[in-house]
Design a protein around this motif. Sequence first.
Motif, PDB file in Angstrom:
ATOM      1  N   ARG A   1       8.835   4.015  16.090  1.00 32.52           N
ATOM      2  CA  ARG A   1       8.549   3.928  17.522  1.00 32.52           C
ATOM      3  C   ARG A   1       9.142   2.639  18.059  1.00 32.52           C
ATOM      4  N   GLU A   2       9.490   2.687  19.339  1.00 28.22           N
ATOM      5  CA  GLU A   2      10.025   1.515  20.021  1.00 28.22           C
ATOM      6  C   GLU A   2       9.083   1.115  21.135  1.00 28.22           C
ATOM      7  N   THR A   3       8.996  -0.170  21.372  1.00 31.05           N
ATOM      8  CA  THR A   3       8.137  -0.682  22.431  1.00 31.05           C
ATOM      9  C   THR A   3       8.865  -1.755  23.220  1.00 31.05           C
ATOM     10  N   TRP A   4       8.524  -1.830  24.483  1.00 31.55           N
ATOM     11  CA  TRP A   4       8.900  -2.950  25.336  1.00 31.55           C
ATOM     12  C   TRP A   4       7.632  -3.737  25.618  1.00 31.55           C
ATOM     13  N   SER A   5       7.732  -5.036  25.649  1.00 29.25           N
ATOM     14  CA  SER A   5       6.565  -5.856  25.950  1.00 29.25           C
ATOM     15  C   SER A   5       7.003  -7.054  26.782  1.00 29.25           C
ATOM     16  N   VAL A   6       6.036  -7.727  27.355  1.00 34.01           N
ATOM     17  CA  VAL A   6       6.291  -8.960  28.111  1.00 34.01           C
ATOM     18  C   VAL A   6       5.626 -10.094  27.355  1.00 34.01           C
ATOM     19  N   ALA A   7       6.393 -11.109  27.033  1.00 28.01           N
ATOM     20  CA  ALA A   7       5.879 -12.201  26.203  1.00 28.01           C
ATOM     21  C   ALA A   7       6.224 -13.551  26.832  1.00 28.01           C
ATOM     22  N   PRO A   8       5.280 -14.491  26.835  1.00 26.71           N
ATOM     23  CA  PRO A   8       5.610 -15.844  27.299  1.00 26.71           C
ATOM     24  C   PRO A   8       6.533 -16.539  26.303  1.00 26.71           C
ATOM     25  N   ALA A   9       7.302 -17.477  26.786  1.00 30.33           N
ATOM     26  CA  ALA A   9       8.238 -18.210  25.930  1.00 30.33           C
ATOM     27  C   ALA A   9       8.382 -19.635  26.447  1.00 30.33           C
ATOM     28  N   ILE A  10       8.678 -20.547  25.533  1.00 31.04           N
ATOM     29  CA  ILE A  10       8.874 -21.944  25.886  1.00 31.04           C
ATOM     30  C   ILE A  10       9.982 -22.505  25.008  1.00 31.04           C
TER      31      ILE A  10
ATOM     32  N   LEU B   1       0.824  -1.213   0.000  1.00 34.94           N
ATOM     33  CA  LEU B   1       0.000   0.000   0.000  1.00 34.94           C
ATOM     34  C   LEU B   1       0.859   1.263   0.000  1.00 34.94           C
ATOM     35  N   GLY B   2       2.004   1.193  -0.663  1.00 34.62           N
ATOM     36  CA  GLY B   2       2.863   2.356  -0.725  1.00 34.62           C
ATOM     37  C   GLY B   2       3.642   2.626   0.543  1.00 34.62           C
ATOM     38  N   VAL B   3       3.678   1.668   1.439  1.00 37.22           N
ATOM     39  CA  VAL B   3       4.369   1.837   2.716  1.00 37.22           C
ATOM     40  C   VAL B   3       5.473   0.786   2.823  1.00 37.22           C
ATOM     41  N   GLU B   4       6.653   1.217   3.226  1.00 36.36           N
ATOM     42  CA  GLU B   4       7.723   0.280   3.593  1.00 36.36           C
ATOM     43  C   GLU B   4       7.729   0.165   5.111  1.00 36.36           C
ATOM     44  N   TYR B   5       7.572  -1.066   5.590  1.00 36.94           N
ATOM     45  CA  TYR B   5       7.404  -1.286   7.024  1.00 36.94           C
ATOM     46  C   TYR B   5       8.480  -2.250   7.499  1.00 36.94           C
ATOM     47  N   ARG B   6       9.141  -1.899   8.605  1.00 35.97           N
ATOM     48  CA  ARG B   6      10.191  -2.750   9.158  1.00 35.97           C
ATOM     49  C   ARG B   6       9.946  -2.987  10.642  1.00 35.97           C
ATOM     50  N   ASP B   7       9.955  -4.241  11.031  1.00 37.35           N
ATOM     51  CA  ASP B   7       9.917  -4.627  12.440  1.00 37.35           C
ATOM     52  C   ASP B   7      11.295  -5.163  12.798  1.00 37.35           C
ATOM     53  N   ARG B   8      11.876  -4.648  13.848  1.00 37.58           N
ATOM     54  CA  ARG B   8      13.230  -5.069  14.213  1.00 37.58           C
ATOM     55  C   ARG B   8      13.298  -5.411  15.704  1.00 37.58           C
ATOM     56  N   LEU B   9      13.903  -6.550  16.000  1.00 40.93           N
ATOM     57  CA  LEU B   9      14.155  -6.931  17.383  1.00 40.93           C
ATOM     58  C   LEU B   9      15.473  -6.298  17.814  1.00 40.93           C
TER      59      LEU B   9
ATOM     60  N   PRO C   1      11.116  -8.361  25.216  1.00 39.98           N
ATOM     61  CA  PRO C   1      11.789  -7.882  24.006  1.00 39.98           C
ATOM     62  C   PRO C   1      11.614  -6.370  23.819  1.00 39.98           C
ATOM     63  N   ARG C   2      12.672  -5.736  23.305  1.00 39.43           N
ATOM     64  CA  ARG C   2      12.581  -4.337  22.859  1.00 39.43           C
ATOM     65  C   ARG C   2      12.549  -4.368  21.339  1.00 39.43           C
ATOM     66  N   GLN C   3      11.470  -3.806  20.772  1.00 37.78           N
ATOM     67  CA  GLN C   3      11.247  -3.873  19.335  1.00 37.78           C
ATOM     68  C   GLN C   3      11.057  -2.463  18.777  1.00 37.78           C
ATOM     69  N   SER C   4      11.460  -2.284  17.526  1.00 36.07           N
ATOM     70  CA  SER C   4      11.196  -1.017  16.842  1.00 36.07           C
ATOM     71  C   SER C   4      10.330  -1.283  15.620  1.00 36.07           C
ATOM     72  N   PHE C   5       9.417  -0.362  15.359  1.00 35.84           N
ATOM     73  CA  PHE C   5       8.496  -0.441  14.226  1.00 35.84           C
ATOM     74  C   PHE C   5       8.671   0.833  13.406  1.00 35.84           C
ATOM     75  N   ASP C   6       9.174   0.682  12.187  1.00 40.11           N
ATOM     76  CA  ASP C   6       9.461   1.838  11.324  1.00 40.11           C
ATOM     77  C   ASP C   6       8.620   1.743  10.057  1.00 40.11           C
ATOM     78  N   SER C   7       8.055   2.873   9.642  1.00 39.84           N
ATOM     79  CA  SER C   7       7.306   2.913   8.386  1.00 39.84           C
ATOM     80  C   SER C   7       7.676   4.163   7.610  1.00 39.84           C
ATOM     81  N   VAL C   8       7.755   4.018   6.287  1.00 38.98           N
ATOM     82  CA  VAL C   8       8.095   5.126   5.390  1.00 38.98           C
ATOM     83  C   VAL C   8       7.068   5.145   4.254  1.00 38.98           C
ATOM     84  N   PRO C   9       6.210   6.203   4.115  1.00 37.66           N
ATOM     85  CA  PRO C   9       6.163   7.342   5.035  1.00 37.66           C
ATOM     86  C   PRO C   9       5.508   6.950   6.358  1.00 37.66           C
ATOM     87  N   GLY C  10       5.762   7.715   7.356  1.00 34.67           N
ATOM     88  CA  GLY C  10       5.215   7.403   8.671  1.00 34.67           C
ATOM     89  C   GLY C  10       6.173   7.860   9.744  1.00 34.67           C
ATOM     90  N   GLY C  11       6.682   6.938  10.509  1.00 33.73           N
ATOM     91  CA  GLY C  11       7.573   7.303  11.591  1.00 33.73           C
ATOM     92  C   GLY C  11       8.194   6.066  12.197  1.00 33.73           C
TER      93      GLY C  11
END
Length: 204
Positions: free
Chosen positions: A153-162, A104-112, A141-151
């Motif tokens: 942001r970084e988030t911290w979350s709590v996630a279960p793991a096995i 949709l004309g957006v470049e989106y990157r999720d990074r750990l 995990p600390r993750q960053s979400f980048d979008s162009v155009p857009g902006g």
Amino acid sequence: MPRIARPLLAIALAGAAALPAAAQETRLDGFYLGIFGGIAVLDSTVVIPAAEGRAAAKFVDQGGDGAVIGLRGGWGRMISRHGYAGIEGEFLLPIDVTSRLNALGVEYRDRLRNEFGVYGRIGWSPERNSLFFLRAGMTIPRQSFDSVPGGSRETWSVAPAIGLGAETHVTRHVAARIDATYSWPTGDNRMESYRMTAGLAWRF
């Protein structure tokens, strides 16, 4: 009894008496520190918000991968002849572990960016020198979400793991170890991760 048989019998009895003590020897008890490295595979869910002339959209199963290195430490002990229980913490440093999407004309990157985790471990040891284990816990995990155009942001979350793994001692204090771990954060934009790592641990 022949004279020569008496010392042989004494040696046999002494050896039999020592068997229970030998059976209790283990290399798995105590504290340990370790290093590891491997790969991480991502499965991302991406939500692109509505904008002028464009409806909102949601994309699932966006893949990505990269290398990881890390440190861990913990404590454990044998709780029965073959049963093991312990706890450990680890720090994970990703090396370009990124999921990318163009839509949709957006470049989106999720990074750990990095991750902390705390796990409980239970396991089975056939001879108190090696271990097959299950671990479960929580990661941050600390993750960053980048979008162009857009902006960005970084988030911290709590996630279960096995995870599942195995280790075996290669020297009196050093053990080789492999792990497979899965964690599943929640939210609109999230990165599930699958990791395969190998490393060494030193018990002291």
